[in-house]
Structures are given as C-alpha cells and as structure tokens.
Scaffold this active site. Structure first.
Site, PDB file in Angstrom:
ATOM      1  N   GLU A 198       6.637   6.817  -5.454  1.00  0.00           N
ATOM      2  CA  GLU A 198       6.465   5.998  -4.254  1.00  0.00           C
ATOM      3  C   GLU A 198       7.803   5.459  -3.748  1.00  0.00           C
ATOM      4  O   GLU A 198       8.605   4.929  -4.520  1.00  0.00           O
ATOM      5  CB  GLU A 198       5.528   4.838  -4.560  1.00  0.00           C
ATOM      6  CG  GLU A 198       5.211   3.957  -3.361  1.00  0.00           C
ATOM      7  CD  GLU A 198       4.018   3.076  -3.643  1.00  0.00           C
ATOM      8  OE1 GLU A 198       2.882   3.514  -3.372  1.00  0.00           O
ATOM      9  OE2 GLU A 198       4.220   1.950  -4.163  1.00  0.00           O
ATOM     10  N   LYS A 221       9.282   2.567  -1.933  1.00  0.00           N
ATOM     11  CA  LYS A 221       8.776   1.201  -1.794  1.00  0.00           C
ATOM     12  C   LYS A 221       9.952   0.229  -1.822  1.00  0.00           C
ATOM     13  O   LYS A 221      10.492  -0.077  -2.886  1.00  0.00           O
ATOM     14  CB  LYS A 221       7.809   0.923  -2.946  1.00  0.00           C
ATOM     15  CG  LYS A 221       7.207  -0.456  -3.028  1.00  0.00           C
ATOM     16  CD  LYS A 221       6.319  -0.514  -4.263  1.00  0.00           C
ATOM     17  CE  LYS A 221       5.702  -1.870  -4.475  1.00  0.00           C
ATOM     18  NZ  LYS A 221       4.901  -1.915  -5.718  1.00  0.00           N
ATOM     19  N   LYS A 235       0.396   5.192   2.758  1.00  0.00           N
ATOM     20  CA  LYS A 235      -0.033   3.983   2.057  1.00  0.00           C
ATOM     21  C   LYS A 235       0.129   2.756   2.943  1.00  0.00           C
ATOM     22  O   LYS A 235       1.233   2.311   3.237  1.00  0.00           O
ATOM     23  CB  LYS A 235       0.750   3.806   0.750  1.00  0.00           C
ATOM     24  CG  LYS A 235       0.143   2.739  -0.158  1.00  0.00           C
ATOM     25  CD  LYS A 235       0.766   2.753  -1.531  1.00  0.00           C
ATOM     26  CE  LYS A 235       0.074   1.758  -2.449  1.00  0.00           C
ATOM     27  NZ  LYS A 235       0.724   1.679  -3.772  1.00  0.00           N
ATOM     28  N   GLU A 289      -9.067   3.298  -3.710  1.00  0.00           N
ATOM     29  CA  GLU A 289      -8.458   2.422  -4.707  1.00  0.00           C
ATOM     30  C   GLU A 289      -9.394   1.290  -5.109  1.00  0.00           C
ATOM     31  O   GLU A 289     -10.030   0.657  -4.262  1.00  0.00           O
ATOM     32  CB  GLU A 289      -7.162   1.828  -4.159  1.00  0.00           C
ATOM     33  CG  GLU A 289      -6.452   0.898  -5.142  1.00  0.00           C
ATOM     34  CD  GLU A 289      -5.156   0.361  -4.585  1.00  0.00           C
ATOM     35  OE1 GLU A 289      -4.242   1.169  -4.357  1.00  0.00           O
ATOM     36  OE2 GLU A 289      -5.063  -0.857  -4.360  1.00  0.00           O
ATOM     37  N   ASN A 312      -6.018   0.556  -9.858  1.00  0.00           N
ATOM     38  CA  ASN A 312      -4.860  -0.322  -9.743  1.00  0.00           C
ATOM     39  C   ASN A 312      -4.868  -1.335 -10.873  1.00  0.00           C
ATOM     40  O   ASN A 312      -5.842  -2.076 -11.047  1.00  0.00           O
ATOM     41  CB  ASN A 312      -4.878  -1.045  -8.389  1.00  0.00           C
ATOM     42  CG  ASN A 312      -3.505  -1.527  -7.973  1.00  0.00           C
ATOM     43  OD1 ASN A 312      -2.656  -1.793  -8.814  1.00  0.00           O
ATOM     44  ND2 ASN A 312      -3.292  -1.651  -6.681  1.00  0.00           N
ATOM     45  N   GLU A 368      -2.394   3.341 -10.911  1.00  0.00           N
ATOM     46  CA  GLU A 368      -1.409   2.757 -10.003  1.00  0.00           C
ATOM     47  C   GLU A 368      -0.917   1.409 -10.536  1.00  0.00           C
ATOM     48  O   GLU A 368      -1.686   0.650 -11.109  1.00  0.00           O
ATOM     49  CB  GLU A 368      -2.018   2.543  -8.620  1.00  0.00           C
ATOM     50  CG  GLU A 368      -2.687   3.763  -8.002  1.00  0.00           C
ATOM     51  CD  GLU A 368      -3.412   3.399  -6.724  1.00  0.00           C
ATOM     52  OE1 GLU A 368      -2.778   2.808  -5.837  1.00  0.00           O
ATOM     53  OE2 GLU A 368      -4.614   3.686  -6.629  1.00  0.00           O
ATOM     54  N   SER A 369       0.337   1.133 -10.287  1.00  0.00           N
ATOM     55  CA  SER A 369       0.979  -0.156 -10.564  1.00  0.00           C
ATOM     56  C   SER A 369       1.192  -0.388 -12.060  1.00  0.00           C
ATOM     57  O   SER A 369       0.379   0.005 -12.893  1.00  0.00           O
ATOM     58  CB  SER A 369       0.179  -1.337  -9.995  1.00  0.00           C
ATOM     59  OG  SER A 369       0.055  -1.248  -8.603  1.00  0.00           O
TER      60      SER A 369
END
Length: 247
Positions: free
Chosen positions: A45, A47, A104, A152, A174, A205-206
């Site tokens: 990603e 970001k 996103k 998500e 997430n 994710e994350s």
C-alpha cells in the site's frame, strides 16, 4: 539538483501519469496464482499518512512502486485526501506497473465506484461497518462494472454475515478496530478462525510489522496481507514479506 529541478521532474512525471489509460489485471487471480506457487500474496500500500499522523512525505510514488513492484502481488492506493493525503493521481502511477490495483477510500456512493472504474483499477474497498445495509447494493454495482470488491470487516459478526451472504467475494480482515483505531493481530486471528474455510480469499489488513506477523497470519489461513505503514518506512521489508510460505 536544486528544488526547482526536482519539482519540475516530479511535475513532468505527474502530467505523464494523467495520460495513462490502462486497466489493472484481476486481484483475485493474482492472489490465487501466488498461493498456487506456495506463497502468501503481498499487497503493498502507498500510504503517506493516517489518522495517527504523517507516515512519510518524502517518498514519491514512482520511487515506491519501482522498488516494491518486483515483490508485490498487487498494490493498494489511498485516494482519501484529508487524513491519508491520498490522491487519484497515485492510482494512475500504480497502473503503469501492470499489477492489480485496489482503490482505497471510504466509499459510500456509486460516484466513487464509478471513479474507481474510470481510473482503471481492478478492485474497490467497501467497509461493512461504514456501509451497513447499503453494502451489497454497492458491491453488486461494483461487480456490474467489472470491479472486484474487497469487503472489509473488523469483527467476527460482520465477517460471518459477509461470507454467509457471498462467500466468493474477497474478505478483508482488519486488525484495526475502526471505531477507536486500536490495532490487534489477535483480533484479526480470531476473525480469520471464525470464517476460514468459508471465504474464498482472506486478506489480512493492518498491523503487519514484519515477517513473523505475516507468517502467523498465513498459518491461520490468510491468503494475502495488505501492508502499508511498515513498507512506507522500510521498503526493503518487501523482499522478506514476499517469501512467506502458506501451509
């Protein structure tokens, strides 16, 4: 090289990116292909910031994608401008590398889905907790435009509801609680365990800070990890993340 020369070169690249007319390949097929080779897929990603603050502003998208593309299965690109300092122009840059691209944003409207389609991405993020009952209307709309929605969730109840409604969509799990923004890989693992074997593709994710985190998620049943902050701070991490095996 003085500042005017630097900014002039970046502006030239930005103008060239505006002219890009490309369509990203399937994210689903790319993940399945990487898994068939025995590896966890890496979605890298771009970001620049988050609600926690600035992550990195000195890293332009060309430098990032140039380095990461040899390791990444696909890209995720932030377009949300206020908290994440994203932009559609970053999507255009990502498209030039021939990888799947995830749009996103905090998508709440068909206008945003149409923008994703017009930009040329393969996938669009739809957050269950944000959209509530309108989730499937937007998911169906995205699919009607040829996009692959990434649904998500950040809790077990939503995850089970999603896979019971449509087990074939990509499920993004997430580890960040989207209400208070706390991050816990234990939370992600718990959600994965609730739906593994029921969801076609699980993307964690994350919260992935290194290879150990990615390996743990792979062992639990994740097909891919989406990594932003850690890669923005250390692009060299991509090599190791791309070599994580799945069981």
């Amino acid at each position: 090289m003085d500042f005017l020369s630097i900014i002039g070169e970046l502006t030239r690249k930005r103008v060239e990116a505006l002219r890009v007319d490309a369509r990203a390949p399937s994210m689903v097929k790319a993940i399945e292909r990487r898994n068939s080779e025995g590896y966890l897929a890496l979605i890298a990603e771009y970001k620049r910031a988050s609600p926690s603050g600035v992550i990195r502003l000195d890293l332009d998208p060309w430098t990032y994608f140039n380095h990461i593309s040899q390791y990444a299965t696909g890209f995720s690109v932030l377009v949300e401008p206020f908290y994440f300092l994203g932009s559609p122009i970053f999507v255009k840059v990502a498209l030039t590398y021939g990888k799947p691209v995830l749009y996103k944003d905090f998508v709440i409207s068909k206008e945003q889905v149409r923008e994703a389609r017009e930009l040329g991405v393969s996938s669009v993020l739809l957050i269950k907790r944000l959209l509530g009952d309108s989730l499937w209307e937007l998911a169906d709309y995205a699919m009607s435009l040829g996009l692959e929605p990434l649904i998500e969730v950040d809790n077990e109840e939503d995850a089970v509801e999603v896979v019971n409604t449509n087990p074939n969509v990509m499920l993004g799990i997430n580890s960040r609680d989207l209400g208070n923004l706390s991050v816990s890989l234990d939370r992600a693992v718990s959600i994965i365990r609730a739906v593994r074997g029921k969801a076609g593709i699980i993307i964690a994710e994350s919260g992935v800070k290194g290879i150990d985190d990615a390996s743990r998620l792979a062992r639990e049943g994740a097909n891919a990890v989406l990594v932003g902050t850690a890669l923005m701070r250390n692009m060299e991490l991509a090599r190791g993340l791309s070599s994580v095996a799945i069981k």
